[in-house]
Design a protein around this motif. Structure first.
Motif, PDB file in Angstrom:
ATOM      1  N   MET A   1      34.108  36.497 -65.905  1.00  0.00           N
ATOM      2  CA  MET A   1      33.649  35.369 -66.660  1.00  0.00           C
ATOM      3  C   MET A   1      34.210  35.457 -68.073  1.00  0.00           C
ATOM      4  O   MET A   1      34.118  36.469 -68.724  1.00  0.00           O
ATOM      5  CB  MET A   1      32.121  35.337 -66.696  1.00  0.00           C
ATOM      6  CG  MET A   1      31.651  34.229 -67.558  1.00  0.00           C
ATOM      7  SD  MET A   1      29.883  33.839 -67.704  1.00  0.00           S
ATOM      8  CE  MET A   1      28.980  34.979 -66.799  1.00  0.00           C
ATOM      9  N   GLU A   2      34.784  34.368 -68.552  1.00  0.00           N
ATOM     10  CA  GLU A   2      35.378  34.329 -69.879  1.00  0.00           C
ATOM     11  C   GLU A   2      34.270  34.204 -70.922  1.00  0.00           C
ATOM     12  O   GLU A   2      33.374  33.392 -70.797  1.00  0.00           O
ATOM     13  CB  GLU A   2      36.308  33.122 -69.955  1.00  0.00           C
ATOM     14  CG  GLU A   2      37.141  33.094 -71.184  1.00  0.00           C
ATOM     15  CD  GLU A   2      38.143  31.956 -71.152  1.00  0.00           C
ATOM     16  OE1 GLU A   2      38.962  31.921 -72.052  1.00  0.00           O
ATOM     17  OE2 GLU A   2      38.079  31.126 -70.253  1.00  0.00           O
ATOM     18  N   SER A  35      23.199  24.222 -67.799  1.00  0.00           N
ATOM     19  CA  SER A  35      24.181  25.246 -67.416  1.00  0.00           C
ATOM     20  C   SER A  35      23.600  26.648 -67.352  1.00  0.00           C
ATOM     21  O   SER A  35      24.145  27.518 -66.673  1.00  0.00           O
ATOM     22  CB  SER A  35      25.340  25.258 -68.410  1.00  0.00           C
ATOM     23  OG  SER A  35      24.932  25.861 -69.638  1.00  0.00           O
ATOM     24  N   LYS A  73      34.642  23.160 -71.333  1.00  0.00           N
ATOM     25  CA  LYS A  73      35.256  24.211 -70.516  1.00  0.00           C
ATOM     26  C   LYS A  73      34.241  25.297 -70.192  1.00  0.00           C
ATOM     27  O   LYS A  73      34.118  25.718 -69.042  1.00  0.00           O
ATOM     28  CB  LYS A  73      36.449  24.799 -71.264  1.00  0.00           C
ATOM     29  CG  LYS A  73      37.147  25.893 -70.513  1.00  0.00           C
ATOM     30  CD  LYS A  73      38.346  26.406 -71.291  1.00  0.00           C
ATOM     31  CE  LYS A  73      39.001  27.558 -70.545  1.00  0.00           C
ATOM     32  NZ  LYS A  73      40.173  28.055 -71.249  1.00  0.00           N
ATOM     33  N   ARG A  74      33.493  25.752 -71.184  1.00  0.00           N
ATOM     34  CA  ARG A  74      32.535  26.846 -70.982  1.00  0.00           C
ATOM     35  C   ARG A  74      31.394  26.439 -70.048  1.00  0.00           C
ATOM     36  O   ARG A  74      30.919  27.211 -69.244  1.00  0.00           O
ATOM     37  CB  ARG A  74      31.975  27.311 -72.329  1.00  0.00           C
ATOM     38  CG  ARG A  74      30.966  28.427 -72.221  1.00  0.00           C
ATOM     39  CD  ARG A  74      31.624  29.693 -71.678  1.00  0.00           C
ATOM     40  NE  ARG A  74      30.653  30.721 -71.394  1.00  0.00           N
ATOM     41  CZ  ARG A  74      30.063  30.899 -70.205  1.00  0.00           C
ATOM     42  NH1 ARG A  74      30.343  30.099 -69.194  1.00  0.00           N
ATOM     43  NH2 ARG A  74      29.191  31.867 -70.037  1.00  0.00           N
ATOM     44  N   LEU A  75      30.935  25.181 -70.189  1.00  0.00           N
ATOM     45  CA  LEU A  75      29.823  24.701 -69.373  1.00  0.00           C
ATOM     46  C   LEU A  75      30.284  24.131 -68.031  1.00  0.00           C
ATOM     47  O   LEU A  75      29.451  23.745 -67.207  1.00  0.00           O
ATOM     48  CB  LEU A  75      29.027  23.634 -70.140  1.00  0.00           C
ATOM     49  CG  LEU A  75      28.455  24.052 -71.491  1.00  0.00           C
ATOM     50  CD1 LEU A  75      27.652  22.909 -72.091  1.00  0.00           C
ATOM     51  CD2 LEU A  75      27.615  25.307 -71.377  1.00  0.00           C
ATOM     52  N   LYS A  76      31.599  24.031 -67.876  1.00  0.00           N
ATOM     53  CA  LYS A  76      32.197  23.507 -66.645  1.00  0.00           C
ATOM     54  C   LYS A  76      31.757  22.070 -66.363  1.00  0.00           C
ATOM     55  O   LYS A  76      31.327  21.722 -65.264  1.00  0.00           O
ATOM     56  CB  LYS A  76      31.892  24.428 -65.465  1.00  0.00           C
ATOM     57  CG  LYS A  76      32.478  25.817 -65.651  1.00  0.00           C
ATOM     58  CD  LYS A  76      32.172  26.723 -64.492  1.00  0.00           C
ATOM     59  CE  LYS A  76      32.924  28.004 -64.691  1.00  0.00           C
ATOM     60  NZ  LYS A  76      32.170  29.195 -64.774  1.00  0.00           N
ATOM     61  N   VAL A  77      31.863  21.248 -67.409  1.00  0.00           N
ATOM     62  CA  VAL A  77      31.581  19.815 -67.282  1.00  0.00           C
ATOM     63  C   VAL A  77      32.753  19.044 -67.876  1.00  0.00           C
ATOM     64  O   VAL A  77      33.459  19.553 -68.739  1.00  0.00           O
ATOM     65  CB  VAL A  77      30.261  19.418 -67.996  1.00  0.00           C
ATOM     66  CG1 VAL A  77      29.064  20.126 -67.401  1.00  0.00           C
ATOM     67  CG2 VAL A  77      30.348  19.658 -69.483  1.00  0.00           C
TER      68      VAL A  77
END
Length: 86
Positions: A1-2, A35, A73-77
């Protein structure tokens, strides 16, 4: 995980996203809650302090344009979801 954002720059030359009605702040805040990513983790990812994230999520301060992309990007939305274009 980044856990760190590539080429992040919280203050460096990026324009602010106008959010006079607080709609973006509200959508980002909801996306963060959904998230499961903590505010502390998001702040670290963006390279800002937690107080800054708190103020932006409350609509007290505007998000930087580059932050919206990184948050998405971080929340994948999709970015459009955060901006209200979805």
């Amino acid at each position: 995980m980044e856990t760190t954002a590539p080429n992040r720059s919280a203050a460096g030359g990026s324009s602010r996203v106008l959010d006079s009605a607080g709609g973006i702040a509200s959508r980002v805040s909801e996306a963060v809650r959904a998230s499961g990513v903590s505010k502390v983790e998001l702040a670290r990812y963006l390279g800002v302090c937690r107080k800054t994230i708190d103020r932006r999520l409350k609509g007290e301060r505007e998000f930087m344009a580059n932050e919206i992309g990184l948050i998405a990007k971080r929340l994948k939305v999709p970015v459009a979801e955060l901006l209200g274009d979805a």
